[in-house]
Design an enzyme around this catalytic site. Structure first.
Site, short mmCIF file in Angstrom:
data_model
loop_
_atom_site.label_atom_id
_atom_site.label_comp_id
_atom_site.label_asym_id
_atom_site.label_seq_id
_atom_site.Cartn_x
_atom_site.Cartn_y
_atom_site.Cartn_z
N ASP A 39 88.01 6.83 -1.72
CA ASP A 39 87.12 7.78 -1.06
C ASP A 39 86.25 8.44 -2.12
O ASP A 39 86.40 8.17 -3.31
CB ASP A 39 87.91 8.80 -0.24
CG ASP A 39 88.81 9.67 -1.10
OD1 ASP A 39 88.73 9.59 -2.33
OD2 ASP A 39 89.60 10.43 -0.52
N SER A 40 85.35 9.31 -1.70
CA SER A 40 84.37 9.84 -2.65
C SER A 40 84.71 11.21 -3.20
O SER A 40 84.06 11.69 -4.13
CB SER A 40 83.01 9.94 -1.96
OG SER A 40 83.07 10.90 -0.91
N PHE A 79 85.95 14.49 1.22
CA PHE A 79 86.89 15.14 2.13
C PHE A 79 87.42 16.44 1.55
O PHE A 79 87.77 17.37 2.28
CB PHE A 79 88.06 14.21 2.47
CG PHE A 79 89.00 14.81 3.49
CD1 PHE A 79 88.64 14.89 4.83
CD2 PHE A 79 90.24 15.29 3.11
CE1 PHE A 79 89.50 15.45 5.77
CE2 PHE A 79 91.11 15.85 4.04
CZ PHE A 79 90.73 15.93 5.37
N ASP A 86 79.93 12.88 0.79
CA ASP A 86 79.49 13.47 2.05
C ASP A 86 80.17 14.81 2.26
O ASP A 86 81.07 15.20 1.52
CB ASP A 86 79.83 12.54 3.22
CG ASP A 86 81.34 12.40 3.42
OD1 ASP A 86 82.07 12.42 2.41
OD2 ASP A 86 81.77 12.28 4.57
N GLY A 117 84.54 12.60 9.67
CA GLY A 117 84.48 13.84 10.43
C GLY A 117 85.28 13.82 11.71
O GLY A 117 85.09 14.69 12.57
N ASP A 167 92.74 4.24 7.77
CA ASP A 167 93.68 4.72 6.75
C ASP A 167 94.21 6.08 7.18
O ASP A 167 93.56 6.79 7.96
CB ASP A 167 92.99 4.87 5.39
CG ASP A 167 92.25 6.20 5.28
OD1 ASP A 167 92.78 7.12 4.65
OD2 ASP A 167 91.16 6.34 5.87
N CYS A 221 113.15 -4.13 14.95
CA CYS A 221 112.41 -4.25 13.69
C CYS A 221 113.23 -5.06 12.70
O CYS A 221 114.46 -4.90 12.60
CB CYS A 221 112.13 -2.86 13.12
SG CYS A 221 111.24 -2.85 11.54
N CYS A 229 112.49 -5.10 9.33
CA CYS A 229 112.19 -4.66 7.96
C CYS A 229 113.48 -4.45 7.19
O CYS A 229 114.58 -4.42 7.75
CB CYS A 229 111.35 -3.37 7.98
SG CYS A 229 112.28 -1.84 8.27
N CYS A 270 115.72 -1.53 8.44
CA CYS A 270 116.40 -1.74 9.72
C CYS A 270 117.46 -2.84 9.64
O CYS A 270 118.43 -2.83 10.39
CB CYS A 270 115.39 -2.05 10.81
SG CYS A 270 114.31 -0.64 11.18
N HIS A 276 109.90 1.69 6.21
CA HIS A 276 109.89 1.31 7.63
C HIS A 276 108.58 1.70 8.31
O HIS A 276 108.00 0.90 9.05
CB HIS A 276 111.06 1.97 8.36
CG HIS A 276 110.91 1.87 9.85
ND1 HIS A 276 111.22 0.72 10.56
CD2 HIS A 276 110.41 2.76 10.77
CE1 HIS A 276 110.94 0.91 11.84
NE2 HIS A 276 110.45 2.14 11.99
#
Length: 381
Positions: A93-94, A97, A147, A220, A270, A308, A310, A313, A339
């Site tokens: 990101d820039s 935020f 921004d 935003g 994200d 699941c 994973c 689990c 998880h």
């Protein structure tokens, strides 16, 4: 261009997009969720574990890496990829935020933003050109324009001025990026702003599309507004963006919002949500939210999610996870984080399959029913 979006299929039920994003460090299947590694690490996870669970790209934070260890150190190390031992794509990101999240310690001017560091209170300044230089040093595959993320609600007049300034910042950043010659190996996205106002979103998108960025972010949103407002703004904005370029909705990570975003034509997402709530003992499962710290799981010797496969689990029970959290053992944070990220990455894989089979609405209905996302329980993220 440094990246190229390849459209593969449009879902007949919804209009959702299936595609591939070609980057300098590999090809990404879209739509995709990107785990967040703010300080060049996804908290509690190793790069090898991220690759094992299907992470195709991760996000890092320009502002935080600028403060520590410093973009100069990352550059000297060979860029973020070598510094953190991650050979797949990275998006940064820039720092924009932080204009929003650090509103109590910043002042916005036409040139950029004056900050007080959240670490030591020292005076800082970040503008469009500086944000580009830091990201150039970090060496990310995809960069974001600088921004301002205006709060919702804000007055139309304030957001209008903010959008116009953000557009000027985007133009300055893009010109600086191209002048430095980094556009051949680092892609810079424009960020559409405009708050909840349709006319301002339209103006922001029109101005940025005219600059011909290789990709576009929708910023935003997910800043405290009700989800119906977010979905309305998405519907009013996404169709304004080029069909041959990737669309990225920033800061979204709940299962329902991911599916709704894909249905509205978004390719990339994200959020810190899955990792942050995992460290507090909250997990996403196929049967809804499970807070493993709760006493109800003290003698529950079943897997966290029976559906699941994973590592967590397959090997540990809810009772054991609860014990780890009550004992303040770090392993608990690692296992729940593993998880949650696996769950969302697997969800996005299922979404891509549903687009391919033209049945994304059917998939949404079945998932929402299983997860408990209904009118009686709308907040079970």
């Amino acid at each position: 261009m440094a990246i190229r979006y390849e459209h593969i299929k449009t879902c007949k039920q919804t209009g959702a997009r299936l595609g591939k994003l070609h980057t300098p460090h590999g090809v990404i299947d879209t739509p995709i969720f990107m785990p967040v590694g703010t300080l060049a690490t996804v908290k509690t996870m190793s790069p090898e574990e991220l690759a094992d669970i299907g992470s195709q790209i991760i996000l890092s934070n320009t502002y935080h890496l600028w403060l520590r260890p410093g973009n100069d150190i990352v550059k000297e190390a060979g860029g973020l990829h070598k510094f953190m031992n991650w050979d797949k794509p990275i998006l940064t990101d820039s720092g924009g935020f932080q204009v929003f999240s650090l509103s109590h310690r910043r002042k916005i001017t036409e040139e950029g933003v004056h900050f007080r560091s959240h670490l030591d209170g020292s005076k800082l300044f970040l503008g469009p050109e500086g944000a580009m230089d830091i990201q150039h040093d970090l060496g990310s595959d995809i960069m974001m324009s600088f921004d301002e993320c205006a709060a919702i609600p804000s007055t139309h007049d304030y957001v209008k001025k903010s959008v116009e300034r953000t557009t000027r910042w985007a133009d300055r950043g893009l010109n600086h990026h191209i002048k430095k010659g980094h556009d051949k190996h680092q892609a810079l996205f424009g960020i559409v702003q405009g708050g909840e106002y349709k006319d301002l979103r339209e103006q922001s998108a029109k101005d940025l599309v005219a600059m011909d960025f290789p990709g576009y972010s929708i910023g935003g949103l997910s800043v405290g507004e009700p989800k119906p407002v977010m979905y309305r703004v998405l519907e009013e904005t996404v169709h304004l963006l080029p069909e041959d370029k990737p669309r990225y909705l920033m800061g979204i990570g709940s299962p329902d919002a991911l599916i709704e975003g894909v249905i509205r034509g978004v390719d990339m997402f994200d959020c810190v949500l899955p990792t942050r709530i995992a460290r507090n003992g909250t997990t996403m499962t196929s049967q809804g939210r499970v807070v493993v710290k709760n006493k109800i799981y003290e003698r529950d010797f079943t897997p966290l999610d029976p559906n699941c496969d994973c590592y967590t689990c397959k090997n540990y029970t809810r009772a054991y996870l609860r014990h780890l959290f009550k004992a303040n053992e770090t392993l608990g944070l690692r296992l729940t984080t593993y998880h949650n990220l696996y769950f969302l990455l697997n969800l996005m894989e299922d979404v891509r399959t549903a687009i391919l089979n033209d049945n994304l609405l059917d998939f949404k209905e079945a998932f929402f029913e299983s997860y408990g996302l209904n009118k009686e329980n709308p907040k079970n993220f």
